[in-house]
Design an enzyme around this catalytic site. Structure first.
Site, PDB file in Angstrom:
ATOM      1  N   TYR A 146       5.021  -7.816 -17.074  1.00 14.20           N
ATOM      2  CA  TYR A 146       3.901  -7.514 -16.191  1.00 14.20           C
ATOM      3  C   TYR A 146       3.501  -6.045 -16.237  1.00 14.20           C
ATOM      4  CZ  TYR A 146       3.816 -11.998 -13.678  1.00 14.20           C
ATOM      5  OH  TYR A 146       3.674 -13.305 -13.328  1.00 14.20           O
ATOM      6  N   LYS A 195      17.036 -15.050 -21.602  1.00 12.32           N
ATOM      7  CA  LYS A 195      16.819 -15.678 -22.906  1.00 12.32           C
ATOM      8  C   LYS A 195      17.579 -14.823 -23.915  1.00 12.32           C
ATOM      9  CE  LYS A 195      14.876 -18.790 -25.555  1.00 12.32           C
ATOM     10  NZ  LYS A 195      15.246 -20.224 -25.514  1.00 12.32           N
ATOM     11  N   ASP A 227      15.016 -21.683 -20.504  1.00 14.93           N
ATOM     12  CA  ASP A 227      14.510 -23.035 -20.814  1.00 14.93           C
ATOM     13  C   ASP A 227      15.436 -24.090 -20.214  1.00 14.93           C
ATOM     14  OD1 ASP A 227      16.397 -22.115 -22.648  1.00 14.93           O
ATOM     15  OD2 ASP A 227      15.490 -23.093 -24.380  1.00 14.93           O
ATOM     16  N   ASP A 251       8.548 -15.738 -11.985  1.00 15.13           N
ATOM     17  CA  ASP A 251       7.231 -16.244 -11.593  1.00 15.13           C
ATOM     18  C   ASP A 251       7.163 -17.741 -11.899  1.00 15.13           C
ATOM     19  OD1 ASP A 251       4.477 -16.219 -10.848  1.00 15.13           O
ATOM     20  OD2 ASP A 251       3.943 -16.167 -12.964  1.00 15.13           O
ATOM     21  N   ASP A 255       7.635 -21.188  -9.057  1.00 18.00           N
ATOM     22  CA  ASP A 255       6.644 -22.257  -8.840  1.00 18.00           C
ATOM     23  C   ASP A 255       7.306 -23.621  -9.017  1.00 18.00           C
ATOM     24  OD1 ASP A 255       4.566 -20.463  -8.443  1.00 18.00           O
ATOM     25  OD2 ASP A 255       3.182 -21.525  -9.770  1.00 18.00           O
TER      26      ASP A 255
END
Ligand code: IPM
Ligand code: MG
Length: 360
Positions: A146, A195, A227, A251, A255
């Site tokens: 970001y 990751k 993942d 983020d 959700d």
């Protein structure tokens, strides 16, 4: 207690849900003998409409003068809103990122909890939701993709875009400490999500998290690839206590976590810096499709106000009262459209706020 609260109504459903949260705060103040004063702050599209930019120095300065800020949501429909014809750095989202950075709000706490009463709204198979779950996502909020360098340019006649995912050890250490500190007060488990099989930033993340873990021998640390985490959240959410992760992964995963609780309209969040100051906001967006229709679920914003009472003002009893009032209303079967199920009573945004305030 005297509390100075900044209110960012923002865009879309923002003004409606903030109004209900304020109603609940006002009732709490009366009931427990506090004095809450409010300052309206402009951010996002609402600020673009007045000042042409999504965040002004004035908003930052006014926010700094408050003890905490409660926000609704910012942003509009990217296909139709004129805000999205502006260059990216002048769009509503840039205002939100800007205020997070300006106030150094690096720790974003997003709790995802399955209310017994909302089990019917949970999209998971019944044998999975039966175990219930109660997790907290600790999302790093001022670093990573970001805030890394970005550009779009033509390279040998080919349009090419670059975003940079960068973290230094200090940024990782301070967010990791936050995650462990909170895990100590919960079920004492931290799952750090990265990751590391691909990314250097994740390999450094893992190394620093392991160093921090040494100071918290009572907390069990595990690592998970992002993942796999996306999959585990729907397969076995009960396994998680605190999930610690970088900005973009957080983020996306938050959700997902919110949706398995039944609705994104239930997920609150706190964005904190090194002081008691916090920016409190629902994790969901501005839902322009239902804005102004008195349909939005104000619960995530009301629960964000409860987090504000708890984390900035240390008013645990009052925060408990707000959370209990939300639970009571759900128990009594009142539901906004997003969490409506058979046998329940449909309520509007305003009615939901009234019902919760009445139970404080
Ligand atoms: C959130 C939102 C923001 C983010 C957007 C609006 C920039 O999705 O708070 O999760 O990505 O952080
Ligand atoms: Mg998001």
């Amino acid at each position: 207690m005297k509390c100075r609260i900044g209110l960012i109504s923002g865009d879309g459903i923002g003004p409606e849900i903030v109004r209900e949260a304020k109603k609940v705060l006002d009732k709490t103040a009366v009931k427990y003998g506090h004095s809450f004063s409010y300052t309206e702050l402009l951010l996002g599209g609402a600020s673009i409409d007045v000042h042409g930019v999504p965040l002004t120095e004035e908003t930052i300065r006014k926010a700094e003068m408050c003890d905490a800020v409660l926000m609704g949501s910012i942003g509009g429909d990217a296909r139709t809103s004129p805000w999205y014809r502006l260059e990216p750095s002048k769009r509503p989202e840039a205002g939100l990122l800007g205020i997070r950075k300006a106030l150094n709000l690096f720790a974003n706490l997003r709790p995802a909890y399955l209310y017994e009463e909302l089990r019917a709204a949970c999209p998971l198979r019944e044998d999975i939701s039966a175990a219930g779950f109660d997790m907290l996502i600790m999302r790093e909020l001022t670093g990573g993709l970001y805030f890394g360098e970005r550009k779009t340019e033509e390279v040998d006649g080919v349009l090419t875009a670059v975003d940079t995912l960068s973290y230094n050890e200090h940024e990782i250490r301070r967010i990791a400490k936050r995650a462990f500190d909170i895990a100590v007060k919960r079920r004492k488990k931290v799952c750090s999500v990265d990751k590391a099989n691909v990314l250097d930033s994740s390999r450094l993340w893992r190394k620093i998290v392991e160093e921090v873990a040494k100071d918290y021998p009572e907390v069990e640390l595990s690592h998970m690839y992002v993942d796999n985490c996306a999959m585990q959240l729907v397969m076995n959410p009960a396994q998680f206590d605190v999930i610690l992760t970088e900005n973009m992964f957080g983020d996306i995963l938050s959700d997902e976590a919110s949706m398995v609780t039944g609705s994104i309209g239930m997920l609150s969040s706190a964005s904190l810096n090194d002081t008691k100051f916090g920016l409190y906001e629902p994790s969901h967006g501005s839902a322009p499709d239902i804005a102004g229709q008195n349909k939005a679920n104000p619960i995530a914003t009301i629960l964000s106000a409860a987090m504000m009472l708890r984390y900035t003002f240390d008013l645990d009893r009052e925060a408990d009262a707000v959370e209990a009032a939300v639970r009571q209303v759900l128990k009594e079967g009142y539901r906004t459209g997003d969490i409506l199920s058979e046998g329940c009573t449909y309520t509007t945004t305003t009615q939901m706020g009234d019902l919760i305030a009445a139970r404080i």
